[in-house]
Design a protein around this motif. Structure first.
Motif, PDB file in Angstrom:
ATOM      1  N   LEU A 133       0.073   4.648   7.366  1.00 36.45           N
ATOM      2  CA  LEU A 133       1.297   4.694   6.545  1.00 36.45           C
ATOM      3  C   LEU A 133       1.020   5.063   5.090  1.00 36.45           C
ATOM      4  N   PRO A 134      -0.019   4.490   4.468  1.00 38.61           N
ATOM      5  CA  PRO A 134      -0.296   4.933   3.090  1.00 38.61           C
ATOM      6  C   PRO A 134      -0.570   6.441   3.000  1.00 38.61           C
ATOM      7  N   THR A 135      -1.257   6.998   4.004  1.00 36.40           N
ATOM      8  CA  THR A 135      -1.530   8.443   3.978  1.00 36.40           C
ATOM      9  C   THR A 135      -0.225   9.223   4.070  1.00 36.40           C
ATOM     10  N   VAL A 136       0.640   8.785   4.990  1.00 33.18           N
ATOM     11  CA  VAL A 136       1.930   9.466   5.160  1.00 33.18           C
ATOM     12  C   VAL A 136       2.731   9.407   3.850  1.00 33.18           C
ATOM     13  N   CYS A 137       2.769   8.228   3.223  1.00 34.10           N
ATOM     14  CA  CYS A 137       3.537   8.093   1.966  1.00 34.10           C
ATOM     15  C   CYS A 137       2.936   8.957   0.864  1.00 34.10           C
ATOM     16  N   ALA A 138       1.611   9.019   0.819  1.00 33.66           N
ATOM     17  CA  ALA A 138       0.971   9.837  -0.219  1.00 33.66           C
ATOM     18  C   ALA A 138       1.317  11.314   0.005  1.00 33.66           C
ATOM     19  N   ILE A 139       1.270  11.764   1.247  1.00 34.98           N
ATOM     20  CA  ILE A 139       1.582  13.179   1.528  1.00 34.98           C
ATOM     21  C   ILE A 139       3.047  13.462   1.197  1.00 34.98           C
ATOM     22  N   LYS A 140       3.932  12.542   1.618  1.00 35.58           N
ATOM     23  CA  LYS A 140       5.365  12.769   1.374  1.00 35.58           C
ATOM     24  C   LYS A 140       5.689  12.817  -0.104  1.00 35.58           C
ATOM     25  N   LEU A 180       0.842  -1.211   0.000  1.00 31.87           N
ATOM     26  CA  LEU A 180       0.000   0.000   0.000  1.00 31.87           C
ATOM     27  C   LEU A 180       0.871   1.252   0.000  1.00 31.87           C
ATOM     28  N   GLU A 181       1.977   1.183   0.743  1.00 32.83           N
ATOM     29  CA  GLU A 181       2.881   2.337   0.784  1.00 32.83           C
ATOM     30  C   GLU A 181       3.533   2.541  -0.584  1.00 32.83           C
ATOM     31  N   ILE A 182       3.852   1.423  -1.259  1.00 33.32           N
ATOM     32  CA  ILE A 182       4.455   1.543  -2.600  1.00 33.32           C
ATOM     33  C   ILE A 182       3.467   2.238  -3.543  1.00 33.32           C
ATOM     34  N   ILE A 183       2.210   1.804  -3.502  1.00 32.93           N
ATOM     35  CA  ILE A 183       1.200   2.444  -4.366  1.00 32.93           C
ATOM     36  C   ILE A 183       1.082   3.930  -4.015  1.00 32.93           C
ATOM     37  N   ALA A 184       1.027   4.220  -2.709  1.00 33.64           N
ATOM     38  CA  ALA A 184       0.838   5.619  -2.279  1.00 33.64           C
ATOM     39  C   ALA A 184       1.955   6.509  -2.811  1.00 33.64           C
ATOM     40  N   SER A 243      -1.089  15.704  14.808  1.00 33.84           N
ATOM     41  CA  SER A 243      -0.027  16.724  14.756  1.00 33.84           C
ATOM     42  C   SER A 243       1.046  16.332  13.744  1.00 33.84           C
ATOM     43  N   ILE A 244       1.327  15.041  13.678  1.00 30.09           N
ATOM     44  CA  ILE A 244       2.358  14.569  12.727  1.00 30.09           C
ATOM     45  C   ILE A 244       1.881  14.828  11.298  1.00 30.09           C
ATOM     46  N   ILE A 245       0.621  14.511  11.041  1.00 34.03           N
ATOM     47  CA  ILE A 245       0.075  14.696   9.690  1.00 34.03           C
ATOM     48  C   ILE A 245       0.058  16.188   9.326  1.00 34.03           C
ATOM     49  N   LYS A 246      -0.324  17.023  10.289  1.00 31.70           N
ATOM     50  CA  LYS A 246      -0.377  18.471  10.006  1.00 31.70           C
ATOM     51  C   LYS A 246       0.995  18.998   9.583  1.00 31.70           C
ATOM     52  N   LYS A 247       2.017  18.541  10.276  1.00 33.15           N
ATOM     53  CA  LYS A 247       3.366  18.997   9.946  1.00 33.15           C
ATOM     54  C   LYS A 247       3.770  18.489   8.554  1.00 33.15           C
ATOM     55  N   LEU A 248       3.441  17.229   8.288  1.00 33.98           N
ATOM     56  CA  LEU A 248       3.781  16.662   6.969  1.00 33.98           C
ATOM     57  C   LEU A 248       3.076  17.416   5.841  1.00 33.98           C
ATOM     58  N   LEU A 249       1.822  17.802   6.084  1.00 40.02           N
ATOM     59  CA  LEU A 249       1.072  18.533   5.049  1.00 40.02           C
ATOM     60  C   LEU A 249       1.791  19.837   4.726  1.00 40.02           C
ATOM     61  N   ILE A 265       2.985   9.576  26.349  1.00 37.25           N
ATOM     62  CA  ILE A 265       4.204   9.242  25.609  1.00 37.25           C
ATOM     63  C   ILE A 265       4.318  10.199  24.412  1.00 37.25           C
ATOM     64  N   ASP A 266       5.515  10.725  24.198  1.00 38.25           N
ATOM     65  CA  ASP A 266       5.722  11.610  23.032  1.00 38.25           C
ATOM     66  C   ASP A 266       5.739  10.791  21.755  1.00 38.25           C
ATOM     67  N   LEU A 267       4.997  11.251  20.769  1.00 30.65           N
ATOM     68  CA  LEU A 267       4.988  10.549  19.478  1.00 30.65           C
ATOM     69  C   LEU A 267       5.355  11.550  18.396  1.00 30.65           C
ATOM     70  N   ASN A 268       6.460  11.277  17.695  1.00 32.29           N
ATOM     71  CA  ASN A 268       6.906  12.244  16.689  1.00 32.29           C
ATOM     72  C   ASN A 268       6.856  11.733  15.264  1.00 32.29           C
ATOM     73  N   THR A 269       6.682  10.431  15.107  1.00 34.49           N
ATOM     74  CA  THR A 269       6.629   9.888  13.741  1.00 34.49           C
ATOM     75  C   THR A 269       5.495   8.865  13.657  1.00 34.49           C
ATOM     76  N   ALA A 270       5.086   8.573  12.426  1.00 35.79           N
ATOM     77  CA  ALA A 270       4.028   7.573  12.221  1.00 35.79           C
ATOM     78  C   ALA A 270       4.494   6.214  12.745  1.00 35.79           C
ATOM     79  N   GLU A 271       5.788   5.933  12.619  1.00 39.07           N
ATOM     80  CA  GLU A 271       6.305   4.642  13.092  1.00 39.07           C
ATOM     81  C   GLU A 271       6.158   4.541  14.604  1.00 39.07           C
ATOM     82  N   GLU A 272       6.401   5.659  15.305  1.00 39.43           N
ATOM     83  CA  GLU A 272       6.220   5.645  16.768  1.00 39.43           C
ATOM     84  C   GLU A 272       4.742   5.439  17.128  1.00 39.43           C
TER      85      GLU A 272
END
Ligand code: NDP
Ligand code: MG
Length: 380
Positions: A105-112, A82-86, A130-136, A357-364
Motif C-alpha cells: 500500500l505505501p508503494t501504491v500511494c507513493a506512485i499515485k 505509512l500510506e499518509i507518509i507515502a 501488473s497492477i503496479i505496472k499500470k499505476l506507473l 482469481i482475478d486481482l485488479n487492485t492492491a486492496e484485492e
C-alpha cells in the motif's frame, strides 16, 4: 536535491541507504523515515538524519517513540500512517525497503502521488506486478531497482535495444545449503539457514535465499520490471556473487555487471541514476578472484524456483498466493514450528487452491493475501 522517504529505514537496506546517502549531503536529504517496531533504532536515526516525518506501523512502538520524539520531527500515527507518509507532498523518491507485502500500500500511494520508487521490496512486484505496472504508466512514475540482480540487468540493458535481447541470466549464490540432499535439508535449523554465504540481510530474505524462493521471486520481479516472459529468464548458480546478473543479446554477446557483493553499490546507483557516484566500494581485483564458477540449480531439492515459474506463467492470483503462503511458512520455520522442507510443501498446497482469481487492485491483493495466510496457517 533529491528528497527521500525511506520505508523500512531500520532494516538492512534502510540503514545501508542512509549510510550511502551520507556521502552526498548536497544531493540527498531525508524527508521521512518509517519502521515497524524498532522505535529505539528509529529514534537514533532521527537524531542523526533529522527527517521531517516518521511513522511506525506498530501502534505500541509508535507510542513508545512519541515519549522521546525529537524536536522538529512529526510523528504520523494510526493504521494508515505509512500510506499518509507515502502520499505527502515534499519528497521525490520513496525508497521501498520494508519487507513482505507490508510494502504494497505505501508503494501504491507513493506512485499515485507521482513519486519515483527505488525498490528493494520485491514482494510488491511479485504480488501485484501488473497492477503496479499500470499505476506507473498512469502516474508517469518509474521504478529504480535496488535488488542487485535487477540493478545488474538494468545496467547491462543499457548496452543494446530491447528487441536485441535474447534472454537474461539471473545469478544465484545458491544459499547456505547448495549441494545438500533431501535428508540433509530435512535436518537444517533456522540458525543454519540464517548463515548466508555472501550477503548479510534481513531474516526473511535470508530464509528465502536458502530455499531459493528469493530467486523465484526475482524471476517474477525481472519479468515485471523488464517486460520479459518467464522463458527468457534463466538462472545460474554462481557461488561467488561477483557477477550480479547478465543480459544475452541476439548477436551472441553477453553483457554483465560485476561488483563486490555490497548492497551499497546498487542502492547508490538506484538513487543517482543515470549518473554514477563514488561510494564505499572499490572495484574488483580480478587476479585476486582468479576464477568464477557457474553451476546448475537443483530444482528437485529446491522446488521454489519452479513453483514461482509456474505462478508467473499462470498469472492472476498465483504469485500473490505463493507470496502469502511463503510469508507464513518462513515465519513458522523461523519459529521452529515446521521443517525447512515443509516450506515448499505449504506453498504448493496453498497456491493450488488460490491461483485462479482475478486481482485488479492492491486492496484485492491484500484480501487474497489474508485468505491464503489463513489457509496456510491451517496446514501448520
Ligand atoms: P529487514 O528485515 O532487515 O528490514 C525490514 C524493514 O521493514 C525494517 O525497517 C522493519 O521495521 C520494516 N517492517 C517489517 N515489517 C513491517 C510492517 N509490517 N510494516 C512496516 N514496516 C515493516 O529486511 P531487509 O532490509 O533485508 O529487506 C527489505 C526488503 O528488501 C525485502 O523485501 C527484501 O526482499 C529486499 N531486499 C533486501 C536485500 C538485502 O540485502 N537485505 C537485497 C535485495 C532485496 P522494524 O525494524 O521496526 O522491524
Ligand atoms: Mg537479489
Amino acid at each position: 536535491m533529491k528528497k527521500l522517504a525511506i520505508f523500512g529505514a531500520t532494516g538492512s537496506i534502510g540503514v545501508q541507504t542512509l549510510k550511502a546517502i551520507e556521502l552526498y549531503p548536497e544531493r540527498f536529504s531525508v524527508f521521512a523515515l518509517t519502521a515497524n517496531k524498532n522505535y529505539k533504532l528509529l529514534l537514533e536515526l532521527c537524531k542523526k538524519y533529522k527527517p521531517q516525518y516518521v511513522a511506525l506501523a506498530d501502534g505500541n512502538a509508535s507510542k513508545e517513540f512519541k515519549k522521546n520524539i525529537p524536536k522538529g520531527t512529526k510523528l504520523i500515527e494510526g493504521d494508515d500512517c505509512l500510506e499518509i507518509i507515502a502520499a505527502l507532498n515534499g519528497y521525490d523518491t520513496a525508497v521501498m525497503a520494508q519487507v513482505g507485502i507490508s510494502g504494497l500500500l505505501p508503494t501504491v500511494c507513493a506512485i499515485k502521488s507521482g513519486k519515483k520508487i527505488a525498490l528493494a521490496n520485491k514482494e510488491v512486484l511479485v504480488t501485484a506486478g501488473s497492477i503496479i505496472k499500470k499505476l506507473l504508466k498512469d502516474n508517469n512514475s518509474e521504478i529504480f531497482p535496488i535488488d542487485s540482480e535487477h540493478s545488474a540487468i538494468w545496467q547491462s540493458l543499457r548496452a543494446g535495444n530491447k528487441n536485441e535481447v535474447s534472454s537474461i541470466v539471473l545469478t544465484a549464490s545458491g544459499g547456505p545449503f547448495y549441494g545438500y540432499n533431501k535428508n540433509q535439508l530435512d535436518a537444517v535449523t533456522a540458525s543454519d539457514a540464517l548463515k548466508h554465504p555472501t550477503w548479510n540481510m534481513g531474516k526473511k530474505i535470508t530464509i528465502d535465499s536458502a530455499t531459493l524462493m528469493n530467486k523465484g521471486f526475482e524471476i517474477a520481479e525481472a519479468s515485471f520490471l523488464f517486460d520479459l516472459p518467464e522463458n527468457k529468464i534463466k538462472v545460474t548458480v554462481h557461488r561467488e556473487s561477483i557477477i550480479h546478473s547478465m543480459v544475452n543479446f541476439v548477436d551472441g554477446n553477453t553483457v554483465a555487471a560485476l561488483a563486490k557483493p555490497d548492497m551499497s553499490v546498487p542502492i547508490l546507483y538506484a538513487l543517482s541514476y543515470p549518473e554514477r557516484l563514488k561510494g564505499y566500494t572499490d572495484n574488483l581485483e580480478f587476479d585476486k578472484i582468479q576464477k568464477l564458477t557457474f553451476l546448475s540449480v537443483d530444482s528437485e531439492n529446491f522446488p521454489c524456483i519452479e513453483i514461482c515459474r509456474e505462478g508467473l506463467r499462470k498469472g492472476k492470483s498465483a504469485l500473490a498466493a505463493i507470496n502469502a503462503a511463503n510469508e507464513i511458512a518462513v515465519d513458522s520455520f523461523l519459529n521452529q514450528k515446521i521443517k525447512f522442507t515443509d516450506i515448499p510443501k505449504i506453498i504448493s498446497d496453498s497456491f493450488k487452491n488460490f491461483s485462479d482469481i482475478d486481482l485488479n487492485t492492491a486492496e484485492e491483493v491484500l484480501s487474497l493475501d489474508k485468505e491464503v495466510r489463513k489457509f496456510a496457517l491451517s496446514l501448520i
